[in-house]
Motif scaffolding. Structure first.
Motif, PDB file in Angstrom:
ATOM      1  N   ASP A 166       0.188   7.111  -5.469  1.00 40.15           N
ATOM      2  CA  ASP A 166      -0.750   6.272  -4.716  1.00 40.15           C
ATOM      3  C   ASP A 166      -0.931   4.970  -5.479  1.00 40.15           C
ATOM      4  OD1 ASP A 166      -1.421   8.231  -2.689  1.00 40.15           O
ATOM      5  OD2 ASP A 166      -2.625   9.252  -4.205  1.00 40.15           O
ATOM      6  N   GLY A 175       5.047  10.806   2.284  1.00 40.35           N
ATOM      7  CA  GLY A 175       4.179   9.676   2.011  1.00 40.35           C
ATOM      8  C   GLY A 175       4.511   8.466   2.865  1.00 40.35           C
ATOM      9  N   SER A 230       0.846  -1.186   0.000  1.00 36.04           N
ATOM     10  CA  SER A 230       0.000   0.000   0.000  1.00 36.04           C
ATOM     11  C   SER A 230       0.885   1.241   0.000  1.00 36.04           C
ATOM     12  CB  SER A 230      -0.909  -0.010   1.233  1.00 36.04           C
ATOM     13  OG  SER A 230      -1.783   1.097   1.219  1.00 36.04           O
ATOM     14  N   SER A 277       0.939   5.477  -0.368  1.00 40.04           N
ATOM     15  CA  SER A 277       0.089   6.662  -0.264  1.00 40.04           C
ATOM     16  C   SER A 277       0.927   7.939  -0.299  1.00 40.04           C
ATOM     17  CB  SER A 277      -0.722   6.606   1.029  1.00 40.04           C
ATOM     18  OG  SER A 277      -1.524   7.757   1.181  1.00 40.04           O
ATOM     19  N   GLY A 278       0.653   8.784  -1.286  1.00 41.69           N
ATOM     20  CA  GLY A 278       1.296  10.099  -1.371  1.00 41.69           C
ATOM     21  C   GLY A 278       2.805  10.066  -1.421  1.00 41.69           C
TER      22      GLY A 278
END
Length: 315
Positions: free
Chosen positions: A25, A60, A6, A8-9
């Motif tokens: 992402d 992130g 995963s 993110s950012g």
């Protein structure tokens, strides 16, 4: 399916001001083969290096198998096997020894039966007592894969795995990747060989200028963005396209002996049948038909060029 990776950012900014990744992402599902495509300098290797803990991101977060790559580096790294683009091996070490040593680096107990299986699967068993320096480039790359698999990772990163490898060996590696996926290993592949992604991937991500511009299931991507070309071989040459065919945007090829019609796959049924019906109404006879499906490479090139044009327009 659950995500095993995963992101993110995720951003990577260097002191020089260069931004290698822009807020990426991405969710990668457990057990899938994910192909990451992009031109040189697009950010593929930077993204992989951050996930594997070899490069530190600026902003992130990333988790691998539930482990945060910063707060739980050891846990995330144990879940990862990495086959880098460059060949880094101890030239004087023997194949069996270097693979066994790689397993020990992750705190795994000695398991000669497992190492033997890995070497046999990679056609390296007969070379187990050979020094790395005695192997061909393709065999050295197989050793890199064996080392990456030695600690039984849940995720395997292959960064340009078949660069400089002959066609036969490339096919062998494709077969190995499929076998690994069947055992539940998640494969993330970066490649310049678009046919590798077309052959193996479940999903495709396209990265350009540090931005993830598209993530799509492969067959859906080819269905949505793919084009087909219908070539109509005429019985008699045409000097020009008749006005009645203007709505199909056909072009004349082959000194007037061929009509070419490019269409998206969603318009296949109505467009082709109505075009052929119109040819019959006009008394234009044809002797053969041929269709060609656009490849993933065609789609990839179009996406990258579209992104570059958009960037220039903003600038």
């Amino acid at each position: 399916m659950a995500s095993i990776i995963s992101i993110s950012g995720l951003t990577k900014r260097y002191a020089s001001g260069h931004v290698a990744l822009h807020g990426v992402d991405l969710e990668i599902e457990e057990g899938e083969i994910f192909a990451l495509l992009g031109p040189n300098g697009a950010g593929k290797t930077t993204l992989i290096s951050i996930i594997c803990g070899n490069v530190t991101g600026t902003e992130g977060s990333v988790t691998v198998a539930g482990h945060d790559i910063v707060r739980d580096y050891r846990g995330s790294r144990r879940a990862i096997g990495l086959v880098p683009q460059e060949l880094h091996t101890d030239a004087f070490e023997k194949v069996m020894s270097t693979v066994r040593f790689s397993r020990g680096l992750f705190g795994k107990p000695r398991d000669d039966a497992l190492i033997e299986k890995i070497l046999r699967d990679l056609s390296l068993w007969d070379k187990r007592d050979a020094k790395i320096m005695e192997l061909s480039g393709g065999m050295k790359r197989r050793v890199m894969i064996a080392k990456a698999l030695s600690h039984e990772p849940r995720v395997l990163f292959l960064d340009e795995p078949t660069a400089g490898v002959d066609v036969e060996l490339r096919r062998d590696m494709w077969a190995l990747v499929r076998q690994l996926r069947e055992t539940g290993v998640t494969i993330i592949l970066t490649t310049h060989y678009i046919e590798e992604a077309e052959e193996m991937a479940d999903r495709v991500g396209v990265i350009s200028g540090g931005k993830l511009i598209l993530v799509e299931e492969k067959t859906a991507l080819m269905r949505k963005l793919g084009k087909k070309t219908l070539t109509v071989m005429l019985a008699d040459p045409l000097p020009a396209v008749p006005a009645e065919l203007a709505q199909w945007d056909v072009t004349i090829k082959g000194d007037g002996h061929e009509l070419e019609y490019v269409f998206d796959t969603q318009a296949e049924r109505t467009g082709v049948s109505s075009l052929l019906r119109q040819l019959g109404d006009l008394g234009i006879a044809y002797k053969d038909l041929n269709t060609r499906q656009s490849s993933l490479e065609d789609i990839f090139v179009g996406l990258v060029h579209r992104d570059a044009d958009a960037a220039e327009a903003v600038a």
